[in-house]
Design an enzyme around this catalytic site. Structure first.
Site, PDB file in Angstrom:
ATOM      1  N   LYS A 184      32.214  41.451  48.194  1.00 55.84           N
ATOM      2  CA  LYS A 184      31.761  42.400  49.224  1.00 55.84           C
ATOM      3  C   LYS A 184      30.405  43.008  48.876  1.00 55.84           C
ATOM      4  O   LYS A 184      29.532  43.074  49.712  1.00 55.84           O
ATOM      5  CB  LYS A 184      32.809  43.462  49.443  1.00 55.84           C
ATOM      6  CG  LYS A 184      34.039  42.824  50.083  1.00 55.84           C
ATOM      7  CD  LYS A 184      35.156  43.757  50.383  1.00 55.84           C
ATOM      8  CE  LYS A 184      36.316  42.992  50.998  1.00 55.84           C
ATOM      9  NZ  LYS A 184      37.521  43.013  50.186  1.00 55.84           N
ATOM     10  N   TRP A 208      45.074  48.458  51.398  1.00 57.05           N
ATOM     11  CA  TRP A 208      44.886  47.854  50.080  1.00 57.05           C
ATOM     12  C   TRP A 208      45.731  48.555  49.040  1.00 57.05           C
ATOM     13  O   TRP A 208      46.302  47.928  48.141  1.00 57.05           O
ATOM     14  CB  TRP A 208      43.415  47.796  49.694  1.00 57.05           C
ATOM     15  CG  TRP A 208      42.670  46.789  50.519  1.00 57.05           C
ATOM     16  CD1 TRP A 208      41.695  47.034  51.438  1.00 57.05           C
ATOM     17  CD2 TRP A 208      42.894  45.361  50.549  1.00 57.05           C
ATOM     18  NE1 TRP A 208      41.289  45.857  52.027  1.00 57.05           N
ATOM     19  CE2 TRP A 208      41.993  44.819  51.507  1.00 57.05           C
ATOM     20  CE3 TRP A 208      43.755  44.498  49.870  1.00 57.05           C
ATOM     21  CZ2 TRP A 208      41.939  43.445  51.792  1.00 57.05           C
ATOM     22  CZ3 TRP A 208      43.701  43.127  50.156  1.00 57.05           C
ATOM     23  CH2 TRP A 208      42.803  42.624  51.100  1.00 57.05           C
ATOM     24  N   ASP A 223      40.499  50.308  42.252  1.00 55.48           N
ATOM     25  CA  ASP A 223      40.115  49.090  42.970  1.00 55.48           C
ATOM     26  C   ASP A 223      38.805  49.356  43.703  1.00 55.48           C
ATOM     27  O   ASP A 223      38.800  49.874  44.814  1.00 55.48           O
ATOM     28  CB  ASP A 223      41.231  48.710  43.949  1.00 55.48           C
ATOM     29  CG  ASP A 223      40.843  47.528  44.841  1.00 55.48           C
ATOM     30  OD1 ASP A 223      39.746  46.957  44.643  1.00 55.48           O
ATOM     31  OD2 ASP A 223      41.649  47.178  45.719  1.00 55.48           O
TER      32      ASP A 223
HETATM   33  C1  LIG Z   1      38.815  42.800  49.920  1.00 56.54           C
HETATM   34  C2  LIG Z   1      39.616  43.744  49.116  1.00 56.54           C
HETATM   35  C3  LIG Z   1      40.640  43.297  48.268  1.00 56.54           C
HETATM   36  C4  LIG Z   1      41.049  41.850  48.176  1.00 56.54           C
HETATM   37  O1  LIG Z   1      40.140  41.151  47.443  1.00 56.54           O
HETATM   38  P1  LIG Z   1      40.407  39.608  47.079  1.00 56.54           P
HETATM   39  O2  LIG Z   1      39.276  39.367  46.137  1.00 56.54           O
HETATM   40  O3  LIG Z   1      40.312  38.862  48.363  1.00 56.54           O
HETATM   41  O4  LIG Z   1      41.742  39.508  46.461  1.00 56.54           O
HETATM   42  C5  LIG Z   1      41.311  44.230  47.515  1.00 56.54           C
HETATM   43  N1  LIG Z   1      41.018  45.529  47.576  1.00 56.54           N
HETATM   44  C6  LIG Z   1      40.040  45.997  48.395  1.00 56.54           C
HETATM   45  C7  LIG Z   1      39.736  47.465  48.415  1.00 56.54           C
HETATM   46  C8  LIG Z   1      39.307  45.114  49.180  1.00 56.54           C
HETATM   47  O5  LIG Z   1      38.341  45.572  49.989  1.00 56.54           O
END
Ligand SMILES: *Cc1c(COP(=O)(O)O)cnc(C)c1O
Length: 348
Positions: free
Chosen positions: A184, A90, A160
């Site tokens: 998530k 990521w 993030d």
């Molecule tokens: C799942 C995830 C993403 C991507 O998220 P989207 O909402 O699908 O763009 C980005 N960063 C991390 C750490 C993730 O787990």
């Protein structure tokens, strides 16, 4: 997972929301009921996460991936410098987006040498003073690698939090920007939460799309256009569930107990292994491999028969991965451990 209680509340309310005779899926986002619902969700988010008054909470669309692009656009001019920590997949996507947006992105730490099974030691990297921000990924969802500390830096810290938000208490005041796809740990797909400190609003490039300009959206209470209404509604229910179950302190206790139990089971076996350094192991995503990968398919199919699904590792890394987000009960983890022990006895 989404807590079962929340899904049941949503089901009960689905056809007649707040005695309106309508579904939350049908009402106008400008109507009094929905405006109240969004304000309540924001207030609950602020309470649960402890968001100080000098931060805005934005409910946007496009996922965390859209923010990979809009972080540079909101915080830096083309050719400015930004610092990034690379701890895996990521991080790499965020770095690639910064490059696309013209930034000179300086990788201040890169965990390639450990094949991304570590995080850099606190204080082991230096951030250029002219960097507009330092970006990192507190929890690498695919690698199962998590920071046990918050990096200290004099530039704004951008994080993030997609796969670890609301898993435990954090000190929001240490961050300039926190962002997360909600799907998530906080809600359904389609909602992205961005928490941004007031002094970082107003620096967006003029060409930044208005719906992704944090200042414009902050001024419009995230309703410059139609927001992801169902996601905001469900976020509110999930935050209420977090509060009713003891808030983030209790959530952290449960999450740590779940993770410790699974790591203990993996470490005490020669049949399963997890490659991540002890001080960088994720509470949320626990990858593990079988000593004999030719048994992977059998493991997955027998797990499915036992009611255990979504255990296949990310397609880029293979093996297995248990994602044990907030709503996964300890009983789910215990069930997985029992299954793993039985499978090992039968096939090792
Ligand atoms: C799942 C995830 C993403 C991507 O998220 P989207 O909402 O699908 O763009 C980005 N960063 C991390 C750490 C993730 O787990």
């Amino acid at each position: 997972m989404i807590p079962l209680e929340v899904l049941e509340t949503a089901r009960k309310e689905l056809t007649d929301w707040r005695s309106s005779g309508m579904s939350v899926l049908e009402v106008s986002h400008r109507g009094k009921d929905f405006v109240e619902c969004a304000a309540e969700a924001e207030a609950a988010f602020r309470r649960v996460l402890g968001v100080p008054d000098n931060y805005k909470v934005l409910f946007l669309q496009g996922g965390a991936s859209a923010q990979f692009e809009f972080i540079p656009m909101n915080l830096a001019a083309p050719c400015d410098t930004a610092a990034y920590i690379n701890t895996g997949q990521w991080s790499k996507k965020a770095i690639a987006a910064a490059k696309r947006q013209g930034l000179e992105s300086i990788i201040v730490a890169d965990e390639a040498a450990s094949s991304y099974t570590t995080v850099p030691a606190a204080g082991s990297f230096e951030v250029p003073a002219d960097a507009k921000y330092l970006h990192y990924t507190p929890n690498e969802t695919i690698g199962g690698v998590e920071f046990g500390y918050v990096p200290q830096t004099s530039v704004p810290l951008v994080a993030d939090f997609s796969s670890t938000i609301a898993s435990r208490p954090i000190d929001v005041s240490k961050f300039g920007v926190i962002y997360a796809g909600a799907q998530k740990n906080l809600g359904p797909a389609g909602l992205t939460v961005v928490v941004v400190r007031d002094d970082l609003l107003g620096t967006a490039r003029p060409e930044t799309p208005a719906v992704f300009n944090w200042k414009t959206q902050a001024e419009a209470d995230s309703m410059l256009n139609t927001p992801p209404t169902f996601g905001i509604y469900l976020l509110g229910l999930i935050l209420r569930w977090i509060e009713e179950t003891g808030g983030l302190t209790a959530m952290a206790d449960r999450n740590l107990a779940k993770a410790n139990a699974l790591y203990k089971a993996i470490d005490s076996s020669d049949f399963y292994s997890n490659p991540v350094a002890a001080d960088a192991r994720s509470w949320m995503n626990i990858p593990f491999i079988l000593a004999d990968s030719s048994l992977d398919q059998l493991f997955l199919s027998e797990a499915k028969e036992a009611g255990l699904v979504n255990l296949k590792g990310h397609r880029s890394v293979g093996g297995m991965r248990a994602s044990i987000y907030n709503a996964m009960p300890i009983a789910g983890v215990e069930c997985l451990i029992d299954f793993m022990n039985d499978f090992e006895k039968e096939h090792a």
